[in-house]
Design an enzyme around this catalytic site. Sequence first.
Site, PDB file in Angstrom:
ATOM      1  CE  LYS A 179      -2.315  -0.917   3.807  1.00 12.34           C
ATOM      2  NZ  LYS A 179      -1.737  -2.212   4.187  1.00 12.34           N
TER       3      LYS A 179
ATOM      4  NE  ARG B 151      -4.125  -1.499  10.139  1.00 11.17           N
ATOM      5  CZ  ARG B 151      -3.054  -0.880   9.687  1.00 11.17           C
ATOM      6  NH1 ARG B 151      -3.138   0.339   9.223  1.00 11.17           N
ATOM      7  NH2 ARG B 151      -1.901  -1.480   9.667  1.00 11.17           N
TER       8      ARG B 151
ATOM      9  NE  ARG C 142       8.100  -3.047   6.015  1.00  8.69           N
ATOM     10  CZ  ARG C 142       6.825  -2.649   5.962  1.00  8.69           C
ATOM     11  NH1 ARG C 142       6.333  -2.161   4.844  1.00  8.69           N
ATOM     12  NH2 ARG C 142       6.040  -2.766   7.008  1.00  8.69           N
TER      13      ARG C 142
ATOM     14  NE  ARG D   9       7.146  -0.806  10.594  1.00 11.48           N
ATOM     15  CZ  ARG D   9       6.115  -0.548   9.769  1.00 11.48           C
ATOM     16  NH1 ARG D   9       6.302   0.234   8.711  1.00 11.48           N
ATOM     17  NH2 ARG D   9       4.927  -1.042   9.994  1.00 11.48           N
TER      18      ARG D   9
ATOM     19  NE  ARG E 259       2.049  -5.160  11.065  1.00  8.68           N
ATOM     20  CZ  ARG E 259       2.989  -4.766  10.196  1.00  8.68           C
ATOM     21  NH1 ARG E 259       4.188  -5.308  10.239  1.00  8.68           N
ATOM     22  NH2 ARG E 259       2.726  -3.847   9.314  1.00  8.68           N
TER      23      ARG E 259
HETATM   24  P1  AMP Z   1       1.060   0.304   9.206  1.00  6.93           P
HETATM   25  O1  AMP Z   1       2.327   1.029   8.939  1.00  6.93           O
HETATM   26  O2  AMP Z   1      -0.116   0.859   8.442  1.00  6.93           O
HETATM   27  O3  AMP Z   1       1.196  -1.189   9.036  1.00  6.93           O
HETATM   28  O4  AMP Z   1       0.690   0.542  10.756  1.00  6.93           O
HETATM   29  C1  AMP Z   1       1.563   0.138  11.781  1.00  6.93           C
HETATM   30  C2  AMP Z   1       0.768  -0.029  13.076  1.00  6.93           C
HETATM   31  O5  AMP Z   1       0.143   1.219  13.437  1.00  6.93           O
HETATM   32  C3  AMP Z   1      -0.370  -1.036  13.020  1.00  6.93           C
HETATM   33  O6  AMP Z   1       0.060  -2.375  13.240  1.00  6.93           O
HETATM   34  C4  AMP Z   1      -1.281  -0.525  14.147  1.00  6.93           C
HETATM   35  O7  AMP Z   1      -0.767  -0.862  15.417  1.00  6.93           O
HETATM   36  C5  AMP Z   1      -1.156   0.989  13.996  1.00  6.93           C
HETATM   37  N1  AMP Z   1      -2.160   1.544  13.059  1.00  6.93           N
HETATM   38  C6  AMP Z   1      -1.950   2.138  11.857  1.00  6.93           C
HETATM   39  N2  AMP Z   1      -3.093   2.531  11.297  1.00  6.93           N
HETATM   40  C7  AMP Z   1      -4.080   2.160  12.150  1.00  6.93           C
HETATM   41  C8  AMP Z   1      -5.510   2.268  12.125  1.00  6.93           C
HETATM   42  N3  AMP Z   1      -6.149   2.829  11.091  1.00  6.93           N
HETATM   43  N4  AMP Z   1      -6.189   1.783  13.195  1.00  6.93           N
HETATM   44  C9  AMP Z   1      -5.564   1.224  14.251  1.00  6.93           C
HETATM   45  N5  AMP Z   1      -4.229   1.063  14.335  1.00  6.93           N
HETATM   46  C10 AMP Z   1      -3.487   1.537  13.297  1.00  6.93           C
END
Ligand code: AMP
Length: 214
Positions: free
Chosen positions: A13, A88, A127, A157, A168
Amino acid sequence: MNLILLGPPGAGKGTQAKMMVEEFCIPQISTGDILRAEVTSSSELGRKAKAYMDAGDLVPDDLILKMVKSRLAQKDCAEGFILDGFPRTIPQAEGLKSLLSELSKKLDGVVSIEVEDEELVKRLTSRWISKSTGKIYNMLFDPPPRDLIDSGDVYQRDDDKEATVRNRLQVYKKKTEPLINYYKRSGLLLSIPGSGEPGEVFACLKKTLYDKGL
Ligand code: AMP
């Protein structure tokens, strides 16, 4: 053009969103990036979000909605935006609907990028990121130079470690996947196969948007 990019973690994404920013000149709003910046600056929101993020769990909906509300109200979203990693959950999607109606905006499409689970685990656990430049490397097909590994400049990370990645994906299936049907019902869903090279996926994405008249 007001879009959502939907897809499991590791579907690409972020990469697709960056290509869309260049092509369509509208901002990418990544809730993950905003949260990581809040964690780095140790803000109140960052301190609340960190434990959820490290475990690969979702940050509570109310915190996320507040954060997105202030971001969408900014001037650079006037001509459109790409929501990356948000919504989400169904409550976040419902919250977004009210938020957009308050701002007199509407969604034009929801691009769903589809990739098999095992491919996602392979991608995410390989990654690595450079501390000094922020560049993202992939140990499988774009490894960092040896000196960056030896100097400890590249790191993984916490949420890209295998146990967390699997959590996840579980969280995605349980809480986020229902959004696919939610947006299918409203006629906004645009599905894209995400297993190819980023350029191929992007070509398909552009064609899908074009065919939809977007
Ligand atoms: P991402 O980089 O989008 O994979 O986000 C990393 C982490 O941030 C996720 O595993 C969640 O813990 C948190 N996070 C990001 N976006 C959201 C969202 N829309 N709702 C809840 N948690 C989020």
